[in-house]
Every structure is written in C-alpha cells, then in structure tokens.
Design an enzyme around this catalytic site. Structure first.
Site: not given
Length: 233
Positions: A123, A125-126, A192
């Site tokens: 991911c 984003h993180h 996720h």
C-alpha cells in the site's frame, strides 16, 4: 585576474501530465525515475540504492528508540532494504519483457478466464502489505496470450507501491495492449493490513475492485458470464 565565468546547467525533469486546470495529475513530477503514468521507475541499477536505503532504515530504528547496534538489529537495515527492493521489483519490469513472444495467432473467440492468481503488493499510503487474488478474463480477437503470462502481468504491477483500484485497471490495460482482445475483465479481492493492523482494525474485511473493458463493459450477458465463472468453485 580573469573574471569568474558562471555556467548555468539545466537538469531535465520528467514529463508530467497536466489536468485541465494546469495541475499535475500524477503527483510524481519531482520523481527522479518517473517516466509514465504507470509509475515505471527505472534507475540504472536498483541495487545501487541499497546503501542509502539501509542508512534510512537505520535512522528509522534509531527514531523508534531502538539501538541499531544490538545483535538482533545489526543486519536489519540491509535486510529491510533488500526486502523492499524485492517487494517493488515491478519497477524493473515492463510488459514487453514479460510477454517474450508469448502472443499467438489463434482463431479462438470464446472467453478465456484465469482466476485466483495470488497477489501481494504494498500500500503506497502506509507502506504495509495488502494481498489477495486476481481473476482475469478476456475475449480473444484472433490472438491469445500464454496463460502463465497473465500471472506475470499481475506480478509486474502488484510489485510496485500501489492502491488496489489502480492495480486493477493497470492489469486490464496491460492485457488489452498485449493481445488487443474484444474485451477484458479483471476482479481483485484483497485484504489490507492498513485496515487490519491500524485504524479501524477490521480483521476480516476484504476489498473487491473490478475493471471491465470492451464487451465486458458493454454487454451485460458477457459480464455476467465472467462473474459467474469467477465465483464458481
């Protein structure tokens, strides 16, 4: 004394796509290795990045309050750097390399479906994993693709920093480029870790995304046939 001569040099910057209001659409206008909208980063040798990456991981460990010099962490920065390069090895690959002449002329016009292709990605984003399965269907138009190449196409794009929505579309577009079929359908179902380990902490949640192109978008019966095949065991 000779006057000092100043020479101005310019460094070429990667091209960016502008939206109608003039803003960059991809957000990677300052990225050193950015070449296209598919985030196809290509440094000369990615292994050359290992020392800088290891130093960054070492700094991260220190920032967390850990001691990078203790026995268990001595090799961790190097291991983490090598692991991250492996997780993102898709930046070193392109569609042409993977196809490797595995496109064949064949008078076959019935649906081809490969389902439950295992997928692991990161991911963006993180920087934590998401994983799941990919199912791909296409309706050939005088050309077929070696079946293993569908799994390799998934590997190209999942081994990059991703969001599931973009990953799904990139796979569909790549299959379209490979064999110019009458249509392509892709469904991705993934868990996720950013939802499992932090935030809402929903352990059993899964995210499903789909991209339908050509007849799969235009013809409800074709789309329904594909979805039924994907759901069947």
């Amino acid at each position: 004394m000779k006057p000092e001569i100043q020479i101005k040099t310019t460094v070429p910057t990667p091209a960016t796509t502008k939206s109608k209001n003039g803003d960059s659409e991809n957000g990677h206008e300052k990225c050193t290795f950015h070449h296209d909208m598919e985030l196809d980063h290509r440094p000369p040798t990615r292994e050359a990045l290992l020392p800088d990456m290891a130093r960054s991981y070492r700094m991260l460990l220190t920032s967390l309050g850990e001691n990078p010099e203790r026995e268990g962490l001595l090799k961790t920065p190097e291991r983490a750097a090598k692991a991250m390069l492996f997780f993102t090895k898709g930046y070193d690959q392109c569609l042409e390399d993977v196809l490797n002449d595995a496109v064949f002329d064949e008078d076959h016009d019935e649906m081809v479906v490969v389902k439950d292709i295992e997928m692991f990605s990161m991911c963006e984003h993180h920087l934590v994993p998401f994983y799941g399965k990919v199912s791909i269907g296409y309706l050939p138009n005088k050309k077929i693709l070696g079946l293993s190449k569908l799994a390799r196409i998934v590997e190209i794009y999942c081994r990059r920093l991703q969001v599931q929505e973009r990953l799904t579309k990139q796979i569909a577009i790549a299959v379209t480029k490979a064999v110019q079929p009458a249509g392509v359908a892709v469904v991705v179902e993934a868990a996720h870790m950013c939802m499992v380990m932090r935030g809402v902490q929903k352990i059993n949640s899964k995210t499903t995304t789909s991209t339908m192109l050509g007849v799969f978008r235009d013809d409800p019966k074709t789309r329904e046939e594909f979805l039924n095949l994907v759901k069947s065991k």
